[in-house]
Design a protein around this motif. Structure first.
Motif, PDB file in Angstrom:
ATOM      1  N   ALA A   1      -5.448 -17.273   5.035  1.00 58.63           N
ATOM      2  CA  ALA A   1      -5.045 -18.684   5.158  1.00 58.63           C
ATOM      3  C   ALA A   1      -3.654 -18.936   4.572  1.00 58.63           C
ATOM      4  CB  ALA A   1      -6.076 -19.597   4.503  1.00 58.63           C
ATOM      5  N   GLY A   2      -2.676 -18.157   5.022  1.00 58.76           N
ATOM      6  CA  GLY A   2      -1.309 -18.435   4.622  1.00 58.76           C
ATOM      7  C   GLY A   2      -0.927 -17.958   3.248  1.00 58.76           C
ATOM      8  N   SER A   3      -1.613 -16.974   2.719  1.00 50.67           N
ATOM      9  CA  SER A   3      -1.290 -16.468   1.375  1.00 50.67           C
ATOM     10  C   SER A   3      -0.164 -15.448   1.478  1.00 50.67           C
ATOM     11  CB  SER A   3      -2.546 -15.860   0.743  1.00 50.67           C
ATOM     12  OG  SER A   3      -3.526 -16.846   0.546  1.00 50.67           O
ATOM     13  N   GLU A   4       1.051 -15.968   1.598  1.00 50.82           N
ATOM     14  CA  GLU A   4       2.216 -15.120   1.778  1.00 50.82           C
ATOM     15  C   GLU A   4       3.277 -15.442   0.735  1.00 50.82           C
ATOM     16  OE1 GLU A   4       2.312 -16.406   5.656  1.00 50.82           O
ATOM     17  OE2 GLU A   4       0.795 -14.991   6.319  1.00 50.82           O
ATOM     18  N   ASN A   5       4.429 -14.771   0.851  1.00 48.28           N
ATOM     19  CA  ASN A   5       5.474 -14.886  -0.167  1.00 48.28           C
ATOM     20  C   ASN A   5       4.910 -14.584  -1.549  1.00 48.28           C
ATOM     21  OD1 ASN A   5       7.716 -15.860   1.575  1.00 48.28           O
ATOM     22  ND2 ASN A   5       6.329 -17.603   1.884  1.00 48.28           N
TER      23      ASN A   5
ATOM     24  N   ASN B   1      -0.981 -12.178  10.733  1.00 45.62           N
ATOM     25  CA  ASN B   1      -0.191 -11.384  11.667  1.00 45.62           C
ATOM     26  C   ASN B   1       1.237 -11.177  11.166  1.00 45.62           C
ATOM     27  OD1 ASN B   1      -2.169 -10.955  13.683  1.00 45.62           O
ATOM     28  ND2 ASN B   1      -1.894 -13.075  14.381  1.00 45.62           N
ATOM     29  N   LYS B   2       1.472 -11.419   9.862  1.00 41.21           N
ATOM     30  CA  LYS B   2       2.788 -11.213   9.289  1.00 41.21           C
ATOM     31  C   LYS B   2       2.797  -9.949   8.432  1.00 41.21           C
ATOM     32  CE  LYS B   2       4.167 -16.082   9.171  1.00 41.21           C
ATOM     33  NZ  LYS B   2       4.676 -17.202   8.335  1.00 41.21           N
ATOM     34  N   LYS B   3       3.947  -9.307   8.392  1.00 40.85           N
ATOM     35  CA  LYS B   3       4.088  -8.114   7.573  1.00 40.85           C
ATOM     36  C   LYS B   3       4.237  -8.495   6.097  1.00 40.85           C
ATOM     37  CE  LYS B   3       6.385  -5.373  11.161  1.00 40.85           C
ATOM     38  NZ  LYS B   3       7.610  -4.603  11.511  1.00 40.85           N
TER      39      LYS B   3
ATOM     40  N   PHE C   1       1.855   3.923   2.309  1.00 40.08           N
ATOM     41  CA  PHE C   1       0.420   3.626   2.339  1.00 40.08           C
ATOM     42  C   PHE C   1       0.205   2.311   3.070  1.00 40.08           C
ATOM     43  CE2 PHE C   1      -3.464   1.709   0.559  1.00 40.08           C
ATOM     44  CZ  PHE C   1      -4.373   2.705   0.878  1.00 40.08           C
ATOM     45  N   GLU C   2      -0.629   2.363   4.091  1.00 44.38           N
ATOM     46  CA  GLU C   2      -1.024   1.157   4.838  1.00 44.38           C
ATOM     47  C   GLU C   2      -2.548   1.082   4.805  1.00 44.38           C
ATOM     48  OE1 GLU C   2       1.953   0.256   8.298  1.00 44.38           O
ATOM     49  OE2 GLU C   2       1.530   2.398   8.297  1.00 44.38           O
ATOM     50  N   PRO C   3      -3.102   0.158   4.028  1.00 45.30           N
ATOM     51  CA  PRO C   3      -4.548   0.156   3.801  1.00 45.30           C
ATOM     52  C   PRO C   3      -5.383  -0.247   4.998  1.00 45.30           C
ATOM     53  CG  PRO C   3      -3.524  -1.733   2.739  1.00 45.30           C
ATOM     54  CD  PRO C   3      -2.413  -0.876   3.229  1.00 45.30           C
ATOM     55  N   ASN C   4      -4.789  -0.933   5.974  1.00 45.66           N
ATOM     56  CA  ASN C   4      -5.567  -1.433   7.112  1.00 45.66           C
ATOM     57  C   ASN C   4      -4.931  -1.007   8.421  1.00 45.66           C
ATOM     58  OD1 ASN C   4      -5.683  -4.405   5.186  1.00 45.66           O
ATOM     59  ND2 ASN C   4      -7.347  -2.933   5.343  1.00 45.66           N
ATOM     60  N   ASP C   5      -5.756  -0.927   9.432  1.00 50.33           N
ATOM     61  CA  ASP C   5      -5.261  -0.682  10.783  1.00 50.33           C
ATOM     62  C   ASP C   5      -5.946  -1.647  11.747  1.00 50.33           C
ATOM     63  OD1 ASP C   5      -7.828   0.292  11.137  1.00 50.33           O
ATOM     64  OD2 ASP C   5      -7.227   2.393  11.142  1.00 50.33           O
ATOM     65  N   GLY C   6      -5.697  -1.459  13.031  1.00 52.94           N
ATOM     66  CA  GLY C   6      -6.272  -2.358  14.031  1.00 52.94           C
ATOM     67  C   GLY C   6      -7.786  -2.323  14.067  1.00 52.94           C
ATOM     68  N   ILE C   7      -8.378  -1.169  13.749  1.00 50.12           N
ATOM     69  CA  ILE C   7      -9.838  -1.067  13.737  1.00 50.12           C
ATOM     70  C   ILE C   7     -10.412  -1.968  12.652  1.00 50.12           C
ATOM     71  CG2 ILE C   7     -11.793   0.482  13.489  1.00 50.12           C
ATOM     72  CD1 ILE C   7     -10.086   0.897  16.020  1.00 50.12           C
ATOM     73  N   ASP C   8      -9.779  -1.960  11.465  1.00 44.62           N
ATOM     74  CA  ASP C   8     -10.243  -2.830  10.379  1.00 44.62           C
ATOM     75  C   ASP C   8     -10.254  -4.280  10.834  1.00 44.62           C
ATOM     76  OD1 ASP C   8     -10.592  -0.769   8.506  1.00 44.62           O
ATOM     77  OD2 ASP C   8      -8.462  -0.787   8.044  1.00 44.62           O
TER      78      ASP C   8
ATOM     79  N   PRO D   1       0.759  -5.821  12.672  1.00 45.99           N
ATOM     80  CA  PRO D   1       1.419  -5.996  11.374  1.00 45.99           C
ATOM     81  C   PRO D   1       0.406  -6.262  10.278  1.00 45.99           C
ATOM     82  CG  PRO D   1       1.719  -7.938  12.754  1.00 45.99           C
ATOM     83  CD  PRO D   1       1.103  -6.883  13.628  1.00 45.99           C
ATOM     84  N   GLY D   2       0.742  -5.853   9.063  1.00 45.79           N
ATOM     85  CA  GLY D   2      -0.162  -6.045   7.936  1.00 45.79           C
ATOM     86  C   GLY D   2       0.511  -5.653   6.642  1.00 45.79           C
ATOM     87  N   VAL D   3      -0.273  -5.133   5.697  1.00 48.20           N
ATOM     88  CA  VAL D   3       0.218  -4.764   4.377  1.00 48.20           C
ATOM     89  C   VAL D   3       0.770  -3.344   4.406  1.00 48.20           C
ATOM     90  CG1 VAL D   3      -0.508  -4.262   2.015  1.00 48.20           C
ATOM     91  CG2 VAL D   3      -1.290  -6.349   3.149  1.00 48.20           C
ATOM     92  N   LYS D   4       1.901  -3.167   3.741  1.00 49.11           N
ATOM     93  CA  LYS D   4       2.504  -1.840   3.622  1.00 49.11           C
ATOM     94  C   LYS D   4       2.994  -1.671   2.190  1.00 49.11           C
ATOM     95  CE  LYS D   4       6.631  -1.166   5.268  1.00 49.11           C
ATOM     96  NZ  LYS D   4       7.779  -0.940   6.187  1.00 49.11           N
ATOM     97  N   ASP D   5       2.665  -0.530   1.588  1.00 47.29           N
ATOM     98  CA  ASP D   5       3.179  -0.147   0.268  1.00 47.29           C
ATOM     99  C   ASP D   5       4.085   1.062   0.479  1.00 47.29           C
ATOM    100  OD1 ASP D   5       3.681   0.680  -2.302  1.00 47.29           O
ATOM    101  OD2 ASP D   5       1.626   0.441  -3.020  1.00 47.29           O
ATOM    102  N   SER D   6       5.376   0.851   0.420  1.00 45.32           N
ATOM    103  CA  SER D   6       6.330   1.919   0.708  1.00 45.32           C
ATOM    104  C   SER D   6       6.518   2.886  -0.447  1.00 45.32           C
ATOM    105  CB  SER D   6       7.694   1.311   1.078  1.00 45.32           C
ATOM    106  OG  SER D   6       7.594   0.522   2.237  1.00 45.32           O
ATOM    107  N   PHE D   7       6.052   2.504  -1.649  1.00 50.48           N
ATOM    108  CA  PHE D   7       6.230   3.353  -2.828  1.00 50.48           C
ATOM    109  C   PHE D   7       4.920   3.450  -3.612  1.00 50.48           C
ATOM    110  CE2 PHE D   7      10.200   1.211  -1.787  1.00 50.48           C
ATOM    111  CZ  PHE D   7      11.088   2.276  -1.664  1.00 50.48           C
TER     112      PHE D   7
END
Length: 464
Positions: free
Chosen positions: A315-319, A339-341, A371-378, A412-418
């Motif tokens: 529900a809009g929990s971004e930034n 649907n936002k990265k 690390f990307e914890p989710n994919d389209g199947i999730d 698009p979803g959550v990404k941890d680059s480090f």
């Protein structure tokens, strides 16, 4: 100079006229309260004092040291009503007040302004309260201290029919610390209150340990909650500092954050958030952190261990800045409905994920693969929960493989680059000791946590 001399003489005269009364249960306590003068001290010796007492003078009412003075409200109304500033209530046992929540029946009750100003400098310390309604209720108060009290509710009542242990409304610059609350509805309930410090309290066998509503610029630190539905429920508030808290054995949420903005959550520990099998319904899973409609927050250096869902954002929990956290042994580490990265790292530092399978060829403690914890199947499973029955089928495994080989197909979803290769040591927040200052004149009690002395409580006491 002459005016200062007059004030000094007036204060000296007040001190000289102040008296100390020692009462037994056979004495008329209300009459003594009515006849007292500002600055008087009324000490109660062992015995049961029956009635609903009103304090209208600036006095101290306390139990004698080493004795048990019991205020018994006989099942109705408030036990003690405070109608002035500079009142101290200490070392008393307060029981059996009313159960009418509409009338706000309480053990200790301060509700009205004094001459259109907030009541000030109320000290409520080292009392034991047990009853059906609210334990301690403060409204329109500033510079108060609530410390060292134990508040317990009535397990024969449904949780929703009990009052809260400590309730503060329209309270500012106050300090709530070293209290224990259990078997009430919520442990500490805060509404429409600013610039307060809530710390080192123990709350258990409750709906919510700490419950915040419409409150700004408060600090909640080093509190412990266990055996709750939610350890900490924070709603419609901003500029909160939530640090060093621990919550274990919650049914639904470790931390629930609903419409929280401009706040910092750091160095908190969440452990064992799991919905009981008998309470399981579709979509009800234990969530370590549940973040709903909350943006512009910082979530750093927290540990979320063994929750059905580590962190759920919707529900809009971004930034939101999320880094330096440890997500350990959570079957679903992240549920992110958007649907936002989102990039969950800062300045080359991400989070620790116990299911990360990457490598660290340069031995710098940072994983070499994203690390990307989710994919389209999730996301399909979130939308169609019945798909869980076929999660290990060959078709699903093939779909996951296709997504890995062709990232363009991944939503698009959550990404941890480090991602961190090991869980960081979550030492004490270096800013915790310099957090919000309150203008109370007393220091934090140096004593053992009330949790250590609590009697065992039946976990079944929290009735639906």
């Amino acid at each position: 100079m002459f005016a200062l001399l007059l004030i000094t003489l007036a204060l000296s005269s007040l001190d000289l006229t102040a008296q100390e009364y020692h009462l037994s249960a056979n004495d008329n306590l209300q009459k003594t309260l009515d006849n007292s003068q500002n600055g008087d001290v009324i000490t109660l010796t062992t015995g049961t004092y029956l009635g609903n007492f009103i304090i209208s003078k600036q006095i101290s009412l306390r139990g004698a040291k080493g004795e048990t003075a019991i205020i018994d409200a006989q099942g109705k109304g408030h036990a003690l009503v405070l109608k002035n500033s500079h009142i101290t209530i200490a070392n008393l046992t307060i029981v059996n007040w009313g159960d009418d929540l509409t009338e706000q029946n309480s053990g200790i009750y301060s509700h009205e302004k004094i001459n259109n100003e907030l009541a000030t400098h109320l000290l409520i310390k080292n009392n034991k309260l047990s009853g059906d309604g609210f334990g301690i209720w403060l409204n329109h108060v500033t510079n108060a201290e609530i410390s060292g009290n134990t508040v317990s509710g009535n397990t024969k009542l449904r949780s929703a029919d009990r009052g809260n242990g400590i309730q503060v409304a329209n309270v500012t610059h106050s300090h709530v610390f070293n209290n224990e609350t259990y078997n009430t509805r919520d442990g500490i309930y805060v509404i429409s209150s600013q610039n307060n410090l809530i710390e080192q309290n123990t709350m258990h066998h409750l709906r919510y340990g700490v419950h915040y509503m419409y409150s700004y610029d408060n600090t909640v630190k080093n509190n412990t909650a266990y055996n709750t539905r939610a350890g900490f429920a924070l709603m419609s508030s901003r500029r909160l500092t939530i640090t060093g808290n621990t919550t274990t054995n919650s049914q639904d949420y470790g931390f629930l954050m609903n419409f929280i903005t401009q706040s910092t959550f750091s160095y908190n520990h969440v452990k064992d958030v799991w919905t009981k099998p008998e309470n399981k319904v579709l979509g009800r899973d234990g969530k370590g952190l549940f973040i709903y409609n909350s943006g512009y927050n910082i979530i750093k250096h927290n540990s979320i261990d063994t929750a059905e869902i580590g962190i759920h954002l919707t529900a809009g929990s971004e930034n939101v800045e999320i880094f330096g956290n440890s997500f350990i042994n959570n079957p679903t580490q992240v549920k992110y409905v958007s649907n936002k990265k989102q990039e969950w790292s800062k300045e080359g530092k991400g989070n620790y994920w116990s299911n990360y399978l990457g490598w660290d060829m340069d031995n710098n403690g940072i994983g070499d693969t994203i690390f990307e914890p989710n994919d389209g199947i999730d996301k399909l499973v979130w939308q169609y929960p019945e798909m869980k029955m076929i999660m290990d089928s060959p078709a699903i495994l093939i779909l996951r493989w296709v997504q890995r080989q062709f990232p363009v197909l991944k939503p698009p979803g959550v990404k941890d680059s480090f991602p961190l290769m090991s869980a960081p040591s979550l030492s004490k927040d270096p800013q915790a000791d310099t957090s919000l200052a309150v203008s109370t004149s007393t220091a934090t009690l140096n004593k053992t946590s009330p949790h250590n002395s609590a009697q065992p409580v039946n976990s079944a006491s929290l009735k639906e």
